[in-house]
Motif scaffolding. Structure first.
Motif, PDB file in Angstrom:
ATOM      1  N   ASP A  21       0.831  -1.198   0.000  1.00 24.94           N
ATOM      2  CA  ASP A  21       0.000   0.000   0.000  1.00 24.94           C
ATOM      3  C   ASP A  21       0.867   1.251   0.000  1.00 24.94           C
ATOM      4  O   ASP A  21       2.068   1.209   0.271  1.00 24.94           O
ATOM      5  CB  ASP A  21      -0.913   0.014   1.225  1.00 24.94           C
ATOM      6  N   ALA A  22       0.227   2.392  -0.265  1.00 22.67           N
ATOM      7  CA  ALA A  22       0.936   3.664  -0.280  1.00 22.67           C
ATOM      8  C   ALA A  22       1.571   3.979   1.074  1.00 22.67           C
ATOM      9  O   ALA A  22       2.597   4.657   1.149  1.00 22.67           O
ATOM     10  CB  ALA A  22      -0.013   4.786  -0.698  1.00 22.67           C
ATOM     11  N   ASN A  23       0.973   3.472   2.160  1.00 26.61           N
ATOM     12  CA  ASN A  23       1.524   3.726   3.501  1.00 26.61           C
ATOM     13  C   ASN A  23       2.598   2.721   3.902  1.00 26.61           C
ATOM     14  O   ASN A  23       3.096   2.738   5.026  1.00 26.61           O
ATOM     15  CB  ASN A  23       0.402   3.739   4.543  1.00 26.61           C
ATOM     16  N   GLY A  24       2.932   1.800   2.974  1.00 24.44           N
ATOM     17  CA  GLY A  24       3.993   0.843   3.242  1.00 24.44           C
ATOM     18  C   GLY A  24       3.534  -0.505   3.764  1.00 24.44           C
ATOM     19  O   GLY A  24       4.356  -1.405   3.969  1.00 24.44           O
ATOM     20  N   THR A  25       2.232  -0.663   3.987  1.00 22.07           N
ATOM     21  CA  THR A  25       1.717  -1.947   4.471  1.00 22.07           C
ATOM     22  C   THR A  25       1.860  -3.020   3.396  1.00 22.07           C
ATOM     23  O   THR A  25       1.466  -2.823   2.242  1.00 22.07           O
ATOM     24  CB  THR A  25       0.232  -1.822   4.868  1.00 22.07           C
ATOM     25  N   VAL A  26       2.415  -4.157   3.783  1.00 20.75           N
ATOM     26  CA  VAL A  26       2.654  -5.243   2.835  1.00 20.75           C
ATOM     27  C   VAL A  26       1.577  -6.312   2.982  1.00 20.75           C
ATOM     28  O   VAL A  26       1.244  -6.729   4.096  1.00 20.75           O
ATOM     29  CB  VAL A  26       4.042  -5.877   3.064  1.00 20.75           C
ATOM     30  N   HIS A  27       1.027  -6.744   1.874  1.00 20.18           N
ATOM     31  CA  HIS A  27       0.038  -7.824   1.860  1.00 20.18           C
ATOM     32  C   HIS A  27       0.637  -9.003   1.101  1.00 20.18           C
ATOM     33  O   HIS A  27       0.890  -8.919  -0.108  1.00 20.18           O
ATOM     34  CB  HIS A  27      -1.257  -7.360   1.184  1.00 20.18           C
ATOM     35  N   GLY A  28       0.874 -10.093   1.808  1.00 20.06           N
ATOM     36  CA  GLY A  28       1.480 -11.265   1.191  1.00 20.06           C
ATOM     37  C   GLY A  28       0.455 -12.110   0.467  1.00 20.06           C
ATOM     38  O   GLY A  28      -0.755 -11.910   0.623  1.00 20.06           O
ATOM     39  N   PRO A  29       0.920 -13.063  -0.309  1.00 22.22           N
ATOM     40  CA  PRO A  29      -0.009 -13.942  -1.025  1.00 22.22           C
ATOM     41  C   PRO A  29      -0.812 -14.801  -0.054  1.00 22.22           C
ATOM     42  O   PRO A  29      -0.243 -15.439   0.833  1.00 22.22           O
ATOM     43  CB  PRO A  29       0.908 -14.793  -1.908  1.00 22.22           C
ATOM     44  N   GLY A  30      -2.106 -14.781  -0.200  1.00 22.24           N
ATOM     45  CA  GLY A  30      -2.972 -15.561   0.681  1.00 22.24           C
ATOM     46  C   GLY A  30      -3.140 -16.977   0.180  1.00 22.24           C
ATOM     47  O   GLY A  30      -2.634 -17.359  -0.880  1.00 22.24           O
ATOM     48  N   LYS A  31      -3.859 -17.744   0.955  1.00 26.58           N
ATOM     49  CA  LYS A  31      -4.098 -19.139   0.595  1.00 26.58           C
ATOM     50  C   LYS A  31      -4.931 -19.189  -0.686  1.00 26.58           C
ATOM     51  O   LYS A  31      -5.940 -18.509  -0.815  1.00 26.58           O
ATOM     52  CB  LYS A  31      -4.860 -19.830   1.734  1.00 26.58           C
ATOM     53  N   GLY A  32      -4.458 -19.956  -1.639  1.00 26.56           N
ATOM     54  CA  GLY A  32      -5.198 -20.102  -2.891  1.00 26.56           C
ATOM     55  C   GLY A  32      -5.078 -18.906  -3.819  1.00 26.56           C
ATOM     56  O   GLY A  32      -5.825 -18.820  -4.800  1.00 26.56           O
ATOM     57  N   SER A  33      -4.182 -17.976  -3.516  1.00 26.72           N
ATOM     58  CA  SER A  33      -4.035 -16.793  -4.367  1.00 26.72           C
ATOM     59  C   SER A  33      -3.431 -17.180  -5.716  1.00 26.72           C
ATOM     60  O   SER A  33      -2.689 -18.157  -5.833  1.00 26.72           O
ATOM     61  CB  SER A  33      -3.159 -15.748  -3.686  1.00 26.72           C
ATOM     62  N   LYS A  34      -3.760 -16.398  -6.728  1.00 27.59           N
ATOM     63  CA  LYS A  34      -3.271 -16.679  -8.072  1.00 27.59           C
ATOM     64  C   LYS A  34      -1.794 -16.323  -8.195  1.00 27.59           C
ATOM     65  O   LYS A  34      -1.289 -15.466  -7.491  1.00 27.59           O
ATOM     66  CB  LYS A  34      -4.083 -15.888  -9.100  1.00 27.59           C
ATOM     67  N   THR A  35      -1.136 -17.013  -9.109  1.00 28.95           N
ATOM     68  CA  THR A  35       0.265 -16.704  -9.387  1.00 28.95           C
ATOM     69  C   THR A  35       0.347 -15.832 -10.634  1.00 28.95           C
ATOM     70  O   THR A  35      -0.536 -15.868 -11.491  1.00 28.95           O
ATOM     71  CB  THR A  35       1.080 -17.987  -9.601  1.00 28.95           C
ATOM     72  N   LYS A  36       1.411 -15.052 -10.700  1.00 29.08           N
ATOM     73  CA  LYS A  36       1.626 -14.188 -11.857  1.00 29.08           C
ATOM     74  C   LYS A  36       2.276 -14.980 -12.976  1.00 29.08           C
ATOM     75  O   LYS A  36       3.330 -15.599 -12.799  1.00 29.08           O
ATOM     76  CB  LYS A  36       2.522 -13.000 -11.464  1.00 29.08           C
ATOM     77  N   LYS A  37       1.631 -14.973 -14.131  1.00 24.96           N
ATOM     78  CA  LYS A  37       2.145 -15.695 -15.290  1.00 24.96           C
ATOM     79  C   LYS A  37       1.965 -14.845 -16.539  1.00 24.96           C
ATOM     80  O   LYS A  37       1.155 -13.925 -16.571  1.00 24.96           O
ATOM     81  CB  LYS A  37       1.409 -17.039 -15.465  1.00 24.96           C
ATOM     82  N   TRP A  38       2.749 -15.173 -17.563  1.00 27.69           N
ATOM     83  CA  TRP A  38       2.680 -14.475 -18.838  1.00 27.69           C
ATOM     84  C   TRP A  38       2.377 -15.480 -19.938  1.00 27.69           C
ATOM     85  O   TRP A  38       2.862 -16.612 -19.926  1.00 27.69           O
ATOM     86  CB  TRP A  38       4.000 -13.757 -19.128  1.00 27.69           C
ATOM     87  N   SER A  39       1.571 -15.057 -20.907  1.00 22.90           N
ATOM     88  CA  SER A  39       1.117 -15.954 -21.963  1.00 22.90           C
ATOM     89  C   SER A  39       2.128 -16.011 -23.106  1.00 22.90           C
ATOM     90  O   SER A  39       2.558 -14.980 -23.632  1.00 22.90           O
ATOM     91  CB  SER A  39      -0.233 -15.464 -22.500  1.00 22.90           C
ATOM     92  N   VAL A  40       2.502 -17.231 -23.483  1.00 25.13           N
ATOM     93  CA  VAL A  40       3.355 -17.472 -24.646  1.00 25.13           C
ATOM     94  C   VAL A  40       2.697 -18.594 -25.434  1.00 25.13           C
ATOM     95  O   VAL A  40       2.710 -19.755 -25.007  1.00 25.13           O
ATOM     96  CB  VAL A  40       4.792 -17.846 -24.253  1.00 25.13           C
ATOM     97  N   GLY A  41       2.089 -18.237 -26.552  1.00 22.94           N
ATOM     98  CA  GLY A  41       1.327 -19.230 -27.303  1.00 22.94           C
ATOM     99  C   GLY A  41       0.142 -19.688 -26.483  1.00 22.94           C
ATOM    100  O   GLY A  41      -0.618 -18.893 -25.961  1.00 22.94           O
ATOM    101  N   GLY A  42      -0.002 -20.994 -26.296  1.00 23.60           N
ATOM    102  CA  GLY A  42      -1.109 -21.527 -25.503  1.00 23.60           C
ATOM    103  C   GLY A  42      -0.730 -21.831 -24.071  1.00 23.60           C
ATOM    104  O   GLY A  42      -1.513 -22.455 -23.348  1.00 23.60           O
TER     105      GLY A  42
END
Length: 309
Positions: free
Chosen positions: A148-169
């Motif tokens: 957040d803008a105030n510096g608060t960190v929010h970690g990945p929660g249970k079942g949270s999505k992962t960051k991925k990039w699409s290459v073909g299919g």
């Protein structure tokens, strides 16, 4: 006088002097000339003392470079031939030259090989979300932290999505990106054959992924061979930062409201690149329809990080 004679010691110098004051050349002509010049510099190996964009101008290329400069200055504009890519309108030679130059810049950029996180600090402006500024950190497993803008960190929660990039299919995490081939033919083969779909995936990787310098360089080369890319030239992004823009116009079919009611949208996507780093500064998507809207994504900070926050 000796110094002046040395500076004007090239074919076409007399024509340049005789031209006197002329109207300034078009921005795209200047950008294309600079790009061609930088490409010539990168290909040479025998330097002289005169620097250009942090590089040395080779003596043997000086006459060709000077002649090109005379052509731009005296004519006020330069017509560049189109590349025959087949199908859609071809990328102009100036756009292809610029993107090829950015491939060289990207290849020389620092790698994030040992950093555990990739930081993305961006501003988003669109019709759905309004104006929002976000700071995220992605680790090599694709887990995402937000700050957040105030510096608060929010970690990945249970079942949270992962960051991925699409290459073909496929959707790839950071380690998978590092395993992609960096030869242009081999990498191109992994993307969709359709040029428009391929362009969307390639630019998405250039926007915010932790692609290696070699991979980024090849992505720019793939863009250089993409039909319809137009070089705009020197611009300022929404934050006043200097960059070079290229854009592409395309069409898509919107949601159907009934038989025969499909709506065709005309879109313009513009990308602003920092020519010194090869990183994207900003992307805008403009809808030219009746109720057209625009979306903007501004990359305020992008790069490797040793910790979150």
């Amino acid at each position: 006088m000796t110094e002046r004679g040395d500076l004007l010691d090239f074919p076409g110098a007399d024509e340049l002097i005789a031209a006197g004051d002329v109207a300034p050349p078009a921005p795209e002509a200047v950008t294309a000339a600079r790009t061609a010049l930088a490409q010539a510099v990168r290909r040479e190996t025998t330097p002289v003392v005169v620097p250009l964009r942090g590089r040395a101008v080779p003596r043997r290329r000086r006459f060709l470079v000077a002649a090109a400069a005379v052509a731009v200055i005296t004519a006020g504009a330069v017509a560049y031939p189109a590349l025959d890519l087949g199908g859609s309108p071809a990328a102009t030679a100036s756009a292809a030259q610029f993107l090829d130059e950015m491939a060289g810049v990207a290849a020389d950029s620092p790698a994030a090989a040992t950093s555990p996180y990739w930081k993305v600090h961006m501003e988003t402006v669109n019709q759905d979300d309004g104006n929002a500024t976000t700071t995220t950190y992605i680790d090599r497993a694709g887990r995402v932290w937000t700050v957040d803008a105030n510096g608060t960190v929010h970690g990945p929660g249970k079942g949270s999505k992962t960051k991925k990039w699409s290459v073909g299919g496929k959707w790839l995490t950071w380690p998978a990106l590092d395993k992609l081939p960096t030869g242009q033919k081999a990498l191109t083969a992994l993307f969709p054959r359709d040029a428009e779909s391929r362009r969307h995936q390639v630019t998405a990787l250039l926007e915010d992924s932790p692609a290696s310098p070699a991979l980024r360089a090849t992505l720019f080369r793939i863009l250089a061979d993409t039909p319809g890319v137009k070089l705009i030239g020197d611009v300022k992004d929404s934050k006043g930062r200097s960059g070079v823009a290229f854009e592409i116009r395309w069409s898509t079919i919107g949601f159907s409201t009934g038989p025969g009611k499909d709506v065709k949208y005309r879109m313009t996507d513009r990308y602003v690149v920092d020519p010194d780093t090869g990183f994207l500064l900003e992307t805008t998507h403009e809808n030219h329809g009746k109720n057209g809207s625009a979306a903007r994504y501004t990359w305020l900070e992008l790069g490797p990080a040793d910790r979150v926050g």
